[in-house]
Design a protein around this motif. Structure first.
Motif, PDB file in Angstrom:
ATOM      1  N   THR A   1     -99.411   9.658 -75.478  1.00 52.35           N
ATOM      2  CA  THR A   1    -100.283  10.775 -75.815  1.00 52.35           C
ATOM      3  C   THR A   1    -100.526  11.706 -74.643  1.00 52.35           C
ATOM      4  O   THR A   1    -101.138  12.760 -74.796  1.00 52.35           O
ATOM      5  N   GLY A   2    -100.060  11.309 -73.435  1.00 50.35           N
ATOM      6  CA  GLY A   2    -100.464  12.034 -72.247  1.00 50.35           C
ATOM      7  C   GLY A   2    -101.843  11.560 -71.820  1.00 50.35           C
ATOM      8  O   GLY A   2    -102.451  10.698 -72.474  1.00 50.35           O
ATOM      9  N   ALA A   3    -102.374  12.118 -70.734  1.00 49.37           N
ATOM     10  CA  ALA A   3    -103.679  11.678 -70.241  1.00 49.37           C
ATOM     11  C   ALA A   3    -104.192  12.641 -69.191  1.00 49.37           C
ATOM     12  O   ALA A   3    -103.430  13.426 -68.603  1.00 49.37           O
ATOM     13  N   LEU A   4    -105.478  12.562 -68.969  1.00 53.00           N
ATOM     14  CA  LEU A   4    -106.115  13.306 -67.878  1.00 53.00           C
ATOM     15  C   LEU A   4    -106.926  12.310 -67.065  1.00 53.00           C
ATOM     16  O   LEU A   4    -107.738  11.568 -67.611  1.00 53.00           O
ATOM     17  N   LEU A   5    -106.688  12.287 -65.766  1.00 51.68           N
ATOM     18  CA  LEU A   5    -107.395  11.379 -64.869  1.00 51.68           C
ATOM     19  C   LEU A   5    -108.048  12.193 -63.768  1.00 51.68           C
ATOM     20  O   LEU A   5    -107.454  13.168 -63.269  1.00 51.68           O
ATOM     21  N   ASP A   6    -109.251  11.816 -63.382  1.00 51.27           N
ATOM     22  CA  ASP A   6    -109.849  12.460 -62.217  1.00 51.27           C
ATOM     23  C   ASP A   6    -110.238  11.411 -61.188  1.00 51.27           C
ATOM     24  O   ASP A   6    -110.533  10.260 -61.519  1.00 51.27           O
ATOM     25  N   GLY A   7    -110.181  11.823 -59.933  1.00 51.35           N
ATOM     26  CA  GLY A   7    -110.488  10.901 -58.842  1.00 51.35           C
ATOM     27  C   GLY A   7    -110.297  11.565 -57.497  1.00 51.35           C
ATOM     28  O   GLY A   7    -110.605  12.751 -57.333  1.00 51.35           O
ATOM     29  N   ARG A   8    -109.744  10.789 -56.562  1.00 48.72           N
ATOM     30  CA  ARG A   8    -109.534  11.312 -55.212  1.00 48.72           C
ATOM     31  C   ARG A   8    -108.095  11.192 -54.733  1.00 48.72           C
ATOM     32  O   ARG A   8    -107.743  11.778 -53.715  1.00 48.72           O
ATOM     33  N   ASP A   9    -107.275  10.420 -55.462  1.00 43.81           N
ATOM     34  CA  ASP A   9    -105.875  10.293 -55.053  1.00 43.81           C
ATOM     35  C   ASP A   9    -104.943  10.319 -56.271  1.00 43.81           C
ATOM     36  O   ASP A   9    -103.861   9.768 -56.229  1.00 43.81           O
TER      37      ASP A   9
ATOM     38  N   VAL B   1    -105.862   4.328 -46.073  1.00 40.96           N
ATOM     39  CA  VAL B   1    -105.131   4.212 -47.331  1.00 40.96           C
ATOM     40  C   VAL B   1    -105.554   5.311 -48.298  1.00 40.96           C
ATOM     41  O   VAL B   1    -106.741   5.478 -48.572  1.00 40.96           O
ATOM     42  N   ALA B   2    -104.577   6.060 -48.813  1.00 39.61           N
ATOM     43  CA  ALA B   2    -104.815   7.102 -49.817  1.00 39.61           C
ATOM     44  C   ALA B   2    -106.004   7.992 -49.474  1.00 39.61           C
ATOM     45  O   ALA B   2    -106.969   8.086 -50.226  1.00 39.61           O
ATOM     46  N   PRO B   3    -105.958   8.666 -48.341  1.00 35.81           N
ATOM     47  CA  PRO B   3    -107.072   9.546 -47.975  1.00 35.81           C
ATOM     48  C   PRO B   3    -107.223  10.702 -48.952  1.00 35.81           C
ATOM     49  O   PRO B   3    -106.251  11.102 -49.620  1.00 35.81           O
ATOM     50  N   LEU B   4    -108.434  11.216 -49.027  1.00 36.64           N
ATOM     51  CA  LEU B   4    -108.719  12.353 -49.890  1.00 36.64           C
ATOM     52  C   LEU B   4    -108.047  13.597 -49.313  1.00 36.64           C
ATOM     53  O   LEU B   4    -108.397  14.051 -48.229  1.00 36.64           O
ATOM     54  N   LYS B   5    -107.065  14.128 -50.021  1.00 32.98           N
ATOM     55  CA  LYS B   5    -106.398  15.355 -49.611  1.00 32.98           C
ATOM     56  C   LYS B   5    -105.646  15.901 -50.818  1.00 32.98           C
ATOM     57  O   LYS B   5    -105.233  15.146 -51.709  1.00 32.98           O
ATOM     58  N   PRO B   6    -105.452  17.222 -50.865  1.00 38.46           N
ATOM     59  CA  PRO B   6    -104.726  17.787 -52.004  1.00 38.46           C
ATOM     60  C   PRO B   6    -103.233  17.492 -51.908  1.00 38.46           C
ATOM     61  O   PRO B   6    -102.660  17.445 -50.816  1.00 38.46           O
ATOM     62  N   ALA B   7    -102.603  17.266 -53.038  1.00 42.65           N
ATOM     63  CA  ALA B   7    -101.150  17.153 -53.070  1.00 42.65           C
ATOM     64  C   ALA B   7    -100.555  18.506 -52.683  1.00 42.65           C
ATOM     65  O   ALA B   7    -101.185  19.554 -52.847  1.00 42.65           O
ATOM     66  N   GLU B   8     -99.341  18.468 -52.175  1.00 44.86           N
ATOM     67  CA  GLU B   8     -98.710  19.710 -51.724  1.00 44.86           C
ATOM     68  C   GLU B   8     -98.555  20.724 -52.848  1.00 44.86           C
ATOM     69  O   GLU B   8     -98.596  21.939 -52.617  1.00 44.86           O
TER      70      GLU B   8
ATOM     71  N   GLN C   1    -120.957  12.517 -44.538  1.00 46.43           N
ATOM     72  CA  GLN C   1    -120.479  11.189 -44.151  1.00 46.43           C
ATOM     73  C   GLN C   1    -119.447  10.675 -45.134  1.00 46.43           C
ATOM     74  O   GLN C   1    -118.433  10.086 -44.743  1.00 46.43           O
ATOM     75  N   ARG C   2    -119.703  10.891 -46.415  1.00 43.96           N
ATOM     76  CA  ARG C   2    -118.754  10.413 -47.423  1.00 43.96           C
ATOM     77  C   ARG C   2    -117.443  11.190 -47.342  1.00 43.96           C
ATOM     78  O   ARG C   2    -116.357  10.615 -47.481  1.00 43.96           O
ATOM     79  N   ASP C   3    -117.524  12.490 -47.114  1.00 40.80           N
ATOM     80  CA  ASP C   3    -116.311  13.286 -46.953  1.00 40.80           C
ATOM     81  C   ASP C   3    -115.473  12.750 -45.797  1.00 40.80           C
ATOM     82  O   ASP C   3    -114.247  12.622 -45.899  1.00 40.80           O
TER      83      ASP C   3
ATOM     84  N   ILE D   1    -106.849  15.567 -61.741  1.00 43.63           N
ATOM     85  CA  ILE D   1    -107.957  16.326 -61.176  1.00 43.63           C
ATOM     86  C   ILE D   1    -108.509  15.536 -59.994  1.00 43.63           C
ATOM     87  O   ILE D   1    -108.963  14.395 -60.162  1.00 43.63           O
ATOM     88  N   ASP D   2    -108.478  16.120 -58.803  1.00 48.65           N
ATOM     89  CA  ASP D   2    -108.997  15.458 -57.608  1.00 48.65           C
ATOM     90  C   ASP D   2    -110.028  16.330 -56.917  1.00 48.65           C
ATOM     91  O   ASP D   2    -110.129  17.531 -57.183  1.00 48.65           O
TER      92      ASP D   2
END
Length: 212
Positions: A110-118, A176-183, A166-168, A9-10
């Motif tokens: 067990t699998g996992a769910l991670l949220d962040g920006r990259d 490095v690892a800019p905030l953007k959706p994966a393809e 500003q944060r956006d 989740i990003d």
């Protein structure tokens, strides 16, 4: 035996990804990691030590030495901690030091769910389901303003809106690892949806993958 499910989740600040991620992790019984807390913890340690958050040489050792004891969610919430996180996250050494921690968390039976920006682009590029949560800057600023005012913090909407923008800009344009959706990420716009509506739509996307 079904193979582990990994969900990424990003999205930008105040888009609702944290709320959604917690709901989904509980619903699908997955271990959950809010990766932003790692960067907030590094930023808090740096600020407490009076270090220059814009100095990559000073920030990298803090990230390498981070342990679970530093991740106190209650102490790491808030607008100030978020700003500290955004600054230290711009450093390649910090991101490199924290990448292994996040990948180890995701690579569990067990699998996992991670949220962040990259997560979908860098940490878990092979995640089973990637959701990129978005909302307009105005909607996100209004949510954050209302949240802080409800907590007794006297904040001005226009100030919060400028901080969000500003944060956006900082998160989206870092080298490095800019905030953007994966393809292959599903875009989920929460601007006009309720919390329950966002959850239902995310479940629809995940269930569609599980059933294939």
């Amino acid at each position: 035996m079904a193979r582990p499910l990994v969900i990424a989740i990003d999205g930008p600040a105040a888009a609702g990804k944290g709320t959604l991620a917690k709901q989904l992790a509980a619903h699908y019984s997955l271990p959950y990691l809010d990766t932003g807390l790692l960067y907030r913890a590094v930023g808090r340690k740096a600020a407490a030590q009076g270090l220059d958050l814009d100095d990559p040489q000073a920030m990298e050792p803090l990230a390498r030495d981070l342990d679970t004891g530093d991740i106190d969610e209650g102490a790491l919430r808030g607008r100030e901690a978020g700003e500290l996180a955004s600054r230290v996250a711009a450093h390649e050494g910090v991101r490199r030091a924290l990448t292994a921690f996040q990948r180890d968390f995701a690579d569990r039976p067990t699998g996992a769910l991670l949220d962040g920006r990259d997560i979908g682009t860098v940490i878990c590029p092979n995640a089973d389901v990637k959701i990129f949560v978005v909302a307009s800057a105005e909607v996100r600023a209004r949510r954050r303003t209302d949240e802080l005012n409800a907590k007794g913090r006297a904040v001005v909407y226009e100030t919060i809106l400028e901080e969000v923008r500003q944060r956006d800009d900082r998160d989206s344009n870092r080298a490095v690892a800019p905030l953007k959706p994966a393809e292959d990420a599903h875009l989920l716009d929460t601007s006009e949806l309720s919390i329950e509506g966002v959850f239902r739509e995310a479940c629809r996307l995940i269930d569609a993958h599980i059933q294939t």
